[in-house]
Scaffold this active site. Structure first.
Site, PDB file in Angstrom:
ATOM      1  CB  CYS A 116      -0.151 -20.185  -5.713  1.00  0.00           C
ATOM      2  SG  CYS A 116       0.415 -18.491  -5.893  1.00  0.00           S
ATOM      3  CG  HIS A 257       1.086 -21.454  -2.112  1.00  0.00           C
ATOM      4  ND1 HIS A 257       2.315 -21.168  -2.653  1.00  0.00           N
ATOM      5  CD2 HIS A 257       0.352 -20.303  -2.182  1.00  0.00           C
ATOM      6  CE1 HIS A 257       2.321 -19.900  -3.041  1.00  0.00           C
ATOM      7  NE2 HIS A 257       1.154 -19.361  -2.763  1.00  0.00           N
ATOM      8  CG  ASN A 287       3.339 -16.457  -2.625  1.00  0.00           C
ATOM      9  OD1 ASN A 287       3.648 -17.324  -3.438  1.00  0.00           O
ATOM     10  ND2 ASN A 287       2.105 -16.050  -2.464  1.00  0.00           N
TER      11      ASN A 287
HETATM   12  O1  UT7 Z   1      -0.147 -16.913  -3.428  1.00  0.00           O
HETATM   13  C1  UT7 Z   1      -1.507 -16.747  -3.611  1.00  0.00           C
HETATM   14  C2  UT7 Z   1      -2.223 -16.812  -2.345  1.00  0.00           C
HETATM   15  N1  UT7 Z   1      -2.062 -15.572  -1.629  1.00  0.00           N
HETATM   16  C3  UT7 Z   1      -2.401 -15.509  -0.352  1.00  0.00           C
HETATM   17  O2  UT7 Z   1      -2.787 -16.499   0.212  1.00  0.00           O
HETATM   18  C4  UT7 Z   1      -2.363 -14.181   0.355  1.00  0.00           C
HETATM   19  C5  UT7 Z   1      -3.495 -14.091   1.350  1.00  0.00           C
HETATM   20  N2  UT7 Z   1      -3.547 -12.837   2.047  1.00  0.00           N
HETATM   21  C6  UT7 Z   1      -2.647 -12.490   3.000  1.00  0.00           C
HETATM   22  O3  UT7 Z   1      -1.694 -13.223   3.237  1.00  0.00           O
HETATM   23  C7  UT7 Z   1      -2.876 -11.236   3.785  1.00  0.00           C
HETATM   24  O4  UT7 Z   1      -4.169 -10.733   3.526  1.00  0.00           O
HETATM   25  C8  UT7 Z   1      -1.839 -10.125   3.507  1.00  0.00           C
HETATM   26  C9  UT7 Z   1      -0.476 -10.513   4.070  1.00  0.00           C
HETATM   27  C10 UT7 Z   1      -1.720  -9.887   1.997  1.00  0.00           C
HETATM   28  C11 UT7 Z   1      -2.271  -8.811   4.187  1.00  0.00           C
HETATM   29  O5  UT7 Z   1      -2.439  -9.028   5.588  1.00  0.00           O
HETATM   30  P1  UT7 Z   1      -3.766  -8.534   6.322  1.00  0.00           P
HETATM   31  O6  UT7 Z   1      -3.609  -8.825   7.743  1.00  0.00           O
HETATM   32  O7  UT7 Z   1      -4.931  -9.164   5.592  1.00  0.00           O
HETATM   33  O8  UT7 Z   1      -3.698  -6.999   6.090  1.00  0.00           O
HETATM   34  P2  UT7 Z   1      -4.773  -6.055   5.382  1.00  0.00           P
HETATM   35  O9  UT7 Z   1      -4.735  -6.194   3.916  1.00  0.00           O
HETATM   36  O10 UT7 Z   1      -6.082  -6.194   6.089  1.00  0.00           O
HETATM   37  O11 UT7 Z   1      -4.171  -4.622   5.745  1.00  0.00           O
HETATM   38  C12 UT7 Z   1      -4.105  -4.143   7.101  1.00  0.00           C
HETATM   39  C13 UT7 Z   1      -3.452  -2.772   7.102  1.00  0.00           C
HETATM   40  C14 UT7 Z   1      -4.026  -1.817   6.071  1.00  0.00           C
HETATM   41  O12 UT7 Z   1      -4.073  -0.541   6.640  1.00  0.00           O
HETATM   42  P3  UT7 Z   1      -5.475   0.039   7.207  1.00  0.00           P
HETATM   43  O13 UT7 Z   1      -6.403   0.025   6.025  1.00  0.00           O
HETATM   44  O14 UT7 Z   1      -5.887  -0.903   8.285  1.00  0.00           O
HETATM   45  O15 UT7 Z   1      -5.070   1.394   7.678  1.00  0.00           O
HETATM   46  C15 UT7 Z   1      -3.014  -1.841   4.967  1.00  0.00           C
HETATM   47  O16 UT7 Z   1      -2.973  -0.625   4.224  1.00  0.00           O
HETATM   48  O17 UT7 Z   1      -2.049  -2.910   6.792  1.00  0.00           O
HETATM   49  C16 UT7 Z   1      -1.713  -1.997   5.733  1.00  0.00           C
HETATM   50  N3  UT7 Z   1      -0.646  -2.595   4.951  1.00  0.00           N
HETATM   51  C17 UT7 Z   1       0.644  -2.456   5.242  1.00  0.00           C
HETATM   52  N4  UT7 Z   1       1.284  -1.791   6.229  1.00  0.00           N
HETATM   53  C18 UT7 Z   1       2.621  -1.860   6.259  1.00  0.00           C
HETATM   54  C19 UT7 Z   1      -0.764  -3.402   3.854  1.00  0.00           C
HETATM   55  N5  UT7 Z   1       0.455  -3.775   3.439  1.00  0.00           N
HETATM   56  C20 UT7 Z   1       1.349  -3.209   4.267  1.00  0.00           C
HETATM   57  C21 UT7 Z   1       2.743  -3.221   4.367  1.00  0.00           C
HETATM   58  N6  UT7 Z   1       3.339  -2.548   5.371  1.00  0.00           N
HETATM   59  N7  UT7 Z   1       3.521  -3.923   3.500  1.00  0.00           N
END
Ligand code: UT7
Length: 334
Positions: A116, A257, A287
């Site tokens: 990215c 990005h 993305n």
């Molecule tokens: O391009 C390269 C650069 N990439 C990035 O910059 C990405 C950076 N990271 C992010 O943007 C975020 O971390 C994400 C969008 C990927 C995830 O968001 P988050 O607020 O960090 O969520 P999380 O990973 O902490 O997950 C929170 C909860 C989890 O459930 P529990 O463990 O709290 O029960 C996940 O299992 O959300 C759950 N979850 C989902 N729920 C519904 C994860 N993905 C999904 C989904 N739908 N698609």
């Protein structure tokens, strides 16, 4: 920055995104997710996906052609094509195919892999060739088709990515329009975001075994990458501004990005930049990796938002981990 060579101007942009769109509601039929979760956690609503009968090279070529036309050049005037991609049609590189497709007979062409951060790294690479006088007219393309490598059963990644291509033309110019840049890598965090080779031993002959395999789907530690982005992106932009003798007040437009609206908002807040100066289109495209910055740039230029002479601050970040910033004035100086 002092240099004896020519300056660089960014004189044209183009982009291409596939027609097929899938909405968050469509994804909720594939995995356990919801429009509400995806929108509030990421800001994404749609993503455009490359159809099975098309290629990354074609998408990249379309973006490049538009950028060359916007710069009022002919393809045969292009000296170099840098294709920033992590998803080439061919592991030997797809830049040569793009050269053929756009009929840039006189151009050297190569791929550059920096995930990215690829577009920012590509732009800085182009600047070096122009500043040293090696080349005068370069097309930098950011293009990715991550849909090929996403695990469509993994809700933590499949909701994030889309396909697309964006391109700019960089030309030598008496006045240097690239005001500053910074680039970094931190391999100690490499395992946070991977599209890794998956090899299995294959016995050949005598005591010789080699690896044979393909690639695994994308894996990401979202929380770690989020933390990294929110810490490093404002820092790298501030460093770039400082070294260029600029302040945030000098920024007309911020294009990051397009990974997550929350990251974009947090960075803008830290830089004290009002939302009117922030360009974001991830709601429509998700993305698109190396393509996200040049697609957003091109849309803003064509919409008449970014005007010649205005200062654009960009920052790419992602796998590697890698991150960087390039700040430039748009267009050829008069
Ligand atoms: O391009 C390269 C650069 N990439 C990035 O910059 C990405 C950076 N990271 C992010 O943007 C975020 O971390 C994400 C969008 C990927 C995830 O968001 P988050 O607020 O960090 O969520 P999380 O990973 O902490 O997950 C929170 C909860 C989890 O459930 P529990 O463990 O709290 O029960 C996940 O299992 O959300 C759950 N979850 C989902 N729920 C519904 C994860 N993905 C999904 C989904 N739908 N698609």
């Amino acid at each position: 920055m002092k240099f004896d060579g020519a300056g660089i101007a960014i004189t044209g942009s183009g982009s291409a995104t596939p027609k097929a769109v899938i909405h968050n509601d469509d994804l909720s039929q594939l995995v356990e997710t919801s429009d509400e979760w995806i929108r509030t956690r990421t800001g994404i609503a749609n993503r455009h996906l490359l159809p099975e009968d098309s290629s990354l090279s074609e998408l990249a070529a379309e973006a490049a052609k538009k950028a060359i036309a916007a710069a009022h050049l002919h393809p045969e005037e292009i000296d170099l094509i840098i294709l920033a991609t992590s998803t080439p049609d061919d592991l030997f590189g797809s830049a040569g195919k793009v050269q053929q497709l756009i009929d840039a007979k006189n151009a050297t062409a190569f791929d550059l892999t920096a995930a990215c951060s690829g577009f920012v790294f590509g732009l800085v690479t182009a600047a070096q060739y122009i500043r040293t006088g090696t080349f005068q007219k370069i097309v930098v393309i950011g293009a990715d088709v991550l849909s090929r490598w996403v695990d469509w059963g993994d809700r933590t990644t499949c909701v994030l990515f889309g396909d697309g291509a964006g391109a700019v033309v960089c030309q030598s110019s008496p006045q240097d329009q690239l005001l500053g840049f910074e680039m970094y890598s931190d391999g100690s965090q490499n395992e946070c975001l991977n599209l890794a080779y998956d090899g299995h031993p294959k016995y050949l002959i005598h005591d010789v075994s080699i690896q044979k395999g393909g690639y695994r789907a994308i894996t990401m530690n979202g929380r770690e990458v989020y933390r990294f982005a929110v810490a490093k992106v404002p820092e790298v932009i501030e460093k770039t501004l400082f070294r260029a003798g600029l302040t945030t007040e000098d920024i007309d437009w911020l294009i990051l990005h397009q990974a997550n609206q929350r990251i974009i908002d947090a960075v803008a807040k830290r830089l004290k930049l009002p939302s009117e100066k922030v360009i974001a289109n991830l709601q429509e495209y998700g993305n698109t990796s190396a393509a996200s910055i040049p697609i957003a740039l091109d849309e803003a230029v064509r919409a008449g938002k970014i005007k010649p002479g205005q200062t654009v601050a960009t920052s790419g970040f992602g796998a590697g981990l890698s991150w960087g910033s390039a700040i430039f004035k748009w267009g050829m100086p008069h």
